[in-house]
Each structure stands twice: as C-alpha cells, then as structure tokens.
Design a protein around this motif. Structure first.
Motif, PDB file in Angstrom:
ATOM      1  N   ARG A 170      33.691  34.753  33.593  1.00 59.82           N
ATOM      2  CA  ARG A 170      32.599  33.956  33.023  1.00 59.82           C
ATOM      3  C   ARG A 170      31.256  34.631  33.246  1.00 59.82           C
ATOM      4  O   ARG A 170      30.393  34.651  32.355  1.00 59.82           O
ATOM      5  CB  ARG A 170      32.604  32.552  33.645  1.00 59.82           C
ATOM      6  CG  ARG A 170      33.732  31.657  33.171  1.00 59.82           C
ATOM      7  CD  ARG A 170      33.528  30.228  33.653  1.00 59.82           C
ATOM      8  NE  ARG A 170      33.718  30.125  35.102  1.00 59.82           N
ATOM      9  CZ  ARG A 170      34.883  29.867  35.683  1.00 59.82           C
ATOM     10  NH1 ARG A 170      35.964  29.683  34.947  1.00 59.82           N
ATOM     11  NH2 ARG A 170      34.979  29.779  36.988  1.00 59.82           N
ATOM     12  N   ARG A 171      31.075  35.181  34.436  1.00 58.53           N
ATOM     13  CA  ARG A 171      29.787  35.786  34.783  1.00 58.53           C
ATOM     14  C   ARG A 171      29.530  37.083  34.027  1.00 58.53           C
ATOM     15  O   ARG A 171      28.395  37.367  33.629  1.00 58.53           O
ATOM     16  CB  ARG A 171      29.749  36.053  36.288  1.00 58.53           C
ATOM     17  CG  ARG A 171      28.423  36.595  36.804  1.00 58.53           C
ATOM     18  CD  ARG A 171      28.535  37.047  38.237  1.00 58.53           C
ATOM     19  NE  ARG A 171      29.486  38.144  38.396  1.00 58.53           N
ATOM     20  CZ  ARG A 171      29.204  39.409  38.080  1.00 58.53           C
ATOM     21  NH1 ARG A 171      28.014  39.732  37.572  1.00 58.53           N
ATOM     22  NH2 ARG A 171      30.096  40.352  38.250  1.00 58.53           N
TER      23      ARG A 171
ATOM     24  N   ARG B 170      43.508  34.962  44.453  1.00 58.76           N
ATOM     25  CA  ARG B 170      42.148  35.289  44.002  1.00 58.76           C
ATOM     26  C   ARG B 170      41.941  34.919  42.533  1.00 58.76           C
ATOM     27  O   ARG B 170      40.976  35.366  41.907  1.00 58.76           O
ATOM     28  CB  ARG B 170      41.894  36.779  44.197  1.00 58.76           C
ATOM     29  CG  ARG B 170      41.970  37.227  45.653  1.00 58.76           C
ATOM     30  CD  ARG B 170      40.662  37.751  46.139  1.00 58.76           C
ATOM     31  NE  ARG B 170      40.209  38.907  45.402  1.00 58.76           N
ATOM     32  CZ  ARG B 170      38.956  39.388  45.470  1.00 58.76           C
ATOM     33  NH1 ARG B 170      38.068  38.801  46.247  1.00 58.76           N
ATOM     34  NH2 ARG B 170      38.605  40.453  44.773  1.00 58.76           N
TER      35      ARG B 170
ATOM     36  N   GLU C 186      40.899  32.187  41.066  1.00 58.31           N
ATOM     37  CA  GLU C 186      39.618  31.520  40.789  1.00 58.31           C
ATOM     38  C   GLU C 186      38.467  32.511  40.815  1.00 58.31           C
ATOM     39  O   GLU C 186      37.527  32.410  40.013  1.00 58.31           O
ATOM     40  CB  GLU C 186      39.379  30.399  41.798  1.00 58.31           C
ATOM     41  CG  GLU C 186      40.309  29.209  41.620  1.00 58.31           C
ATOM     42  CD  GLU C 186      39.939  28.065  42.543  1.00 58.31           C
ATOM     43  OE1 GLU C 186      38.886  28.167  43.228  1.00 58.31           O
ATOM     44  OE2 GLU C 186      40.685  27.071  42.582  1.00 58.31           O
ATOM     45  N   TYR C 187      38.511  33.460  41.753  1.00 54.95           N
ATOM     46  CA  TYR C 187      37.464  34.486  41.816  1.00 54.95           C
ATOM     47  C   TYR C 187      37.396  35.257  40.505  1.00 54.95           C
ATOM     48  O   TYR C 187      36.298  35.467  39.950  1.00 54.95           O
ATOM     49  CB  TYR C 187      37.736  35.446  42.974  1.00 54.95           C
ATOM     50  CG  TYR C 187      36.899  36.710  42.921  1.00 54.95           C
ATOM     51  CD1 TYR C 187      35.598  36.722  43.394  1.00 54.95           C
ATOM     52  CD2 TYR C 187      37.407  37.883  42.366  1.00 54.95           C
ATOM     53  CE1 TYR C 187      34.813  37.872  43.325  1.00 54.95           C
ATOM     54  CE2 TYR C 187      36.638  39.041  42.296  1.00 54.95           C
ATOM     55  CZ  TYR C 187      35.349  39.030  42.775  1.00 54.95           C
ATOM     56  OH  TYR C 187      34.588  40.172  42.696  1.00 54.95           O
ATOM     57  N   TRP C 188      38.558  35.652  39.986  1.00 56.32           N
ATOM     58  CA  TRP C 188      38.547  36.456  38.763  1.00 56.32           C
ATOM     59  C   TRP C 188      38.146  35.629  37.547  1.00 56.32           C
ATOM     60  O   TRP C 188      37.503  36.146  36.617  1.00 56.32           O
ATOM     61  CB  TRP C 188      39.907  37.117  38.568  1.00 56.32           C
ATOM     62  CG  TRP C 188      40.108  38.257  39.528  1.00 56.32           C
ATOM     63  CD1 TRP C 188      40.980  38.314  40.577  1.00 56.32           C
ATOM     64  CD2 TRP C 188      39.376  39.482  39.550  1.00 56.32           C
ATOM     65  NE1 TRP C 188      40.843  39.500  41.251  1.00 56.32           N
ATOM     66  CE2 TRP C 188      39.870  40.244  40.646  1.00 56.32           C
ATOM     67  CE3 TRP C 188      38.368  40.022  38.763  1.00 56.32           C
ATOM     68  CZ2 TRP C 188      39.378  41.501  40.959  1.00 56.32           C
ATOM     69  CZ3 TRP C 188      37.871  41.281  39.070  1.00 56.32           C
ATOM     70  CH2 TRP C 188      38.371  42.005  40.148  1.00 56.32           C
ATOM     71  N   ASP C 189      38.502  34.362  37.532  1.00 56.18           N
ATOM     72  CA  ASP C 189      38.028  33.495  36.446  1.00 56.18           C
ATOM     73  C   ASP C 189      36.502  33.421  36.448  1.00 56.18           C
ATOM     74  O   ASP C 189      35.857  33.461  35.386  1.00 56.18           O
ATOM     75  CB  ASP C 189      38.615  32.091  36.583  1.00 56.18           C
ATOM     76  CG  ASP C 189      40.094  32.041  36.224  1.00 56.18           C
ATOM     77  OD1 ASP C 189      40.575  32.984  35.561  1.00 56.18           O
ATOM     78  OD2 ASP C 189      40.757  31.065  36.613  1.00 56.18           O
ATOM     79  N   GLU C 190      35.926  33.309  37.630  1.00 50.59           N
ATOM     80  CA  GLU C 190      34.466  33.260  37.741  1.00 50.59           C
ATOM     81  C   GLU C 190      33.847  34.593  37.331  1.00 50.59           C
ATOM     82  O   GLU C 190      32.812  34.625  36.656  1.00 50.59           O
ATOM     83  CB  GLU C 190      34.064  32.903  39.172  1.00 50.59           C
ATOM     84  CG  GLU C 190      32.554  32.842  39.405  1.00 50.59           C
ATOM     85  CD  GLU C 190      31.845  31.847  38.503  1.00 50.59           C
ATOM     86  OE1 GLU C 190      30.686  32.126  38.136  1.00 50.59           O
ATOM     87  OE2 GLU C 190      32.452  30.822  38.146  1.00 50.59           O
ATOM     88  N   GLU C 191      34.454  35.696  37.744  1.00 47.69           N
ATOM     89  CA  GLU C 191      33.958  37.016  37.341  1.00 47.69           C
ATOM     90  C   GLU C 191      33.975  37.165  35.821  1.00 47.69           C
ATOM     91  O   GLU C 191      33.057  37.740  35.233  1.00 47.69           O
ATOM     92  CB  GLU C 191      34.808  38.119  37.978  1.00 47.69           C
ATOM     93  CG  GLU C 191      34.490  38.408  39.419  1.00 47.69           C
ATOM     94  CD  GLU C 191      33.114  39.023  39.603  1.00 47.69           C
ATOM     95  OE1 GLU C 191      32.947  40.222  39.318  1.00 47.69           O
ATOM     96  OE2 GLU C 191      32.191  38.298  40.033  1.00 47.69           O
TER      97      GLU C 191
END
Length: 249
Positions: A223-224, A214, A216-221
C-alpha cells in the motif's frame, strides 16, 4: 593473484566471482569470511536488484581449500555455514551460474541461491564422506528442501559426483544450458528479474522460506509503495512498469 571475490554492478545486476583458479576456485578461509560483509554491502545498495554468483573461468567452485582451513583456530564448518546463511538471507533474487565443478562448499553456495542455472558437463557433489566430516544440519535441510530425502542421501552417503542432467531431474538445478549458452541465458534472465517488482520478489522470498508471519508487513509495504498502482496503470497503458520500491536499508 590472491584468491578473492571480485564483484561488479551493472544495470541492476551485481555479479560476484569466486576467483581462485589455481585450485578450481576452492574457497579459502579468507574468502569465506569476506563473503557475508560483501553481501551486506550489495544488499544495501539500491542500485542492485539481482545477484549472480559464478566462478572464474571454466569452473564454479570445487569446495573448500583444505590447506587454508587447517590453520590454528579456524572452524571450517562455521565459516562455510555463516557464508551460506548470509547468501540465503540476501533479500533480493540470487542466481548461481554454474559450470565445471560444483562440489562441497561450492554446492553449499549454489544451494543457498534462489535459482541455479548450469552448463552441460557440470558435475555436482557433496563430499564430506570422503573426509569423515559431518555435513552441517542446516545445509542438509536446505538440500532436502530442493531435492528430497532420497536424492540427498545418495549424495551424502556416496560422495559421488552427479551430472547436470541428474541434478536437474532431482531439483538441484533449475535449467541446464548447452555449452557456451550459460552466460547469455543468465544475463537475459537477470534482466527479466530487474524489470519486475522488487516488492513482489522480496515478499515471495520470505514466504517461500516460511516467514508468512510477515504477511501484514508486506501488505502495508504494498500500500505504501505504490507499486501495485503502477503495475496496474502500466498494464492498462500497455507500457513497461516503473516500480520504485527498494529493500529498506
């Protein structure tokens, strides 16, 4: 008063109390069943940042209330494992504040927390060998991850109780506090955790448990959410950060 799991939420900290003092806070079948939905409710509450699990009075939990688990149709191991797994899956930091006895099912619950703080004089034990019960595989693996194979074999083979100091040496406990200091230390550490990034904590909890797929999911979180920008700005401005990310409902 019937055995139950009272809880409070204050300043970002949810405190769940194992309340069955007549039997050293042994968990009844009803208490095992009530814990997962209670944890689900607290996990969805954005006002909860940290969970503390403790026992009423002078003991944490002396295991399962065997008398309540002898009712027709009750699967004692299944109930305990479901509660243990729900606690392990709680998406926010969890702390077991342990004093007195932490035995059997109580040790299952403490081991499922992220951290365990114990008072001097606490006794820990995993005692299915006294009853001819096969300890659950998932619970055994969790203990091995904390303590290592040899220390777990000692507990499971012998069903002996070990003091908090030995539990600390073998990794079952993170800190041992002098008598009277446990509550203050846990409250202070919980405050520290509520001031830190919930995003960092939630991602770390998943990665430590092996869910690195996961990433990539946490990297996106990150950034968001803007938590990284807020943390850097607070550091440069020499102020406390105001992190806004919360666990999605």
């Amino acid at each position: 008063m019937e055995p139950h799991l009272p809880h409070t939420v204050a300043d970002g900290v949810a405190t769940v109390v194992i309340h069955h003092p007549a039997k050293r806070n042994a968990m009844t079948a009803r208490m095992w069943r009530e814990l997962p939905p209670l944890l689900g409710t607290l996990a969805r509450d954005p006002g909860v940042r940290v969970l503390v699990l403790t026992g009423e009075g002078a003991t944490f939990c002396a295991g399962a209330d065997i008398s309540s688990l002898l009712e027709p149709g009750e699967d004692a191991r299944s109930l305990a494992v479901e509660a243990e797994e729900a606690l392990a899956a709680f998406p926010k930091p969890t702390i077991a504040a342990v004093r007195g006895y932490c035995v059997g099912g109580g040790c299952q619950l403490a081991a499922a927390c992220d951290l365990r703080f114990a008072e001097e004089g606490t006794l820990f034990g995993v005692t299915p060998a006294r009853l001819g019960i096969v300890y659950p595989a998932s619970s055994t693996r969790r203990l091995v991850e904390l303590m290592g194979p040899s220390a777990v074999k000692y507990l499971l083979y012998s069903a002996e109780l070990i003091p908090a100091e030995r539990a600390l040496r073998t990794g079952l406990v993170d800190e041992v506090l002098p008598a009277g200091e446990l509550g203050r230390r846990v409250a202070g550490f919980a405050r520290v955790l509520t001031s830190r990034s919930g995003l960092t904590q939630a991602a770390a909890k998943e990665f430590v448990s092996g869910r690195d797929h996961r990433a990539e999911y946490w990297d996106e979180e990150a950034r968001r959410s803007g938590d990284t920008a807020e943390g850097v700005a607070a550091f440069l401005g020499r102020r406390e950060p105001r992190f806004s990310w919360t666990v999605p409902k």
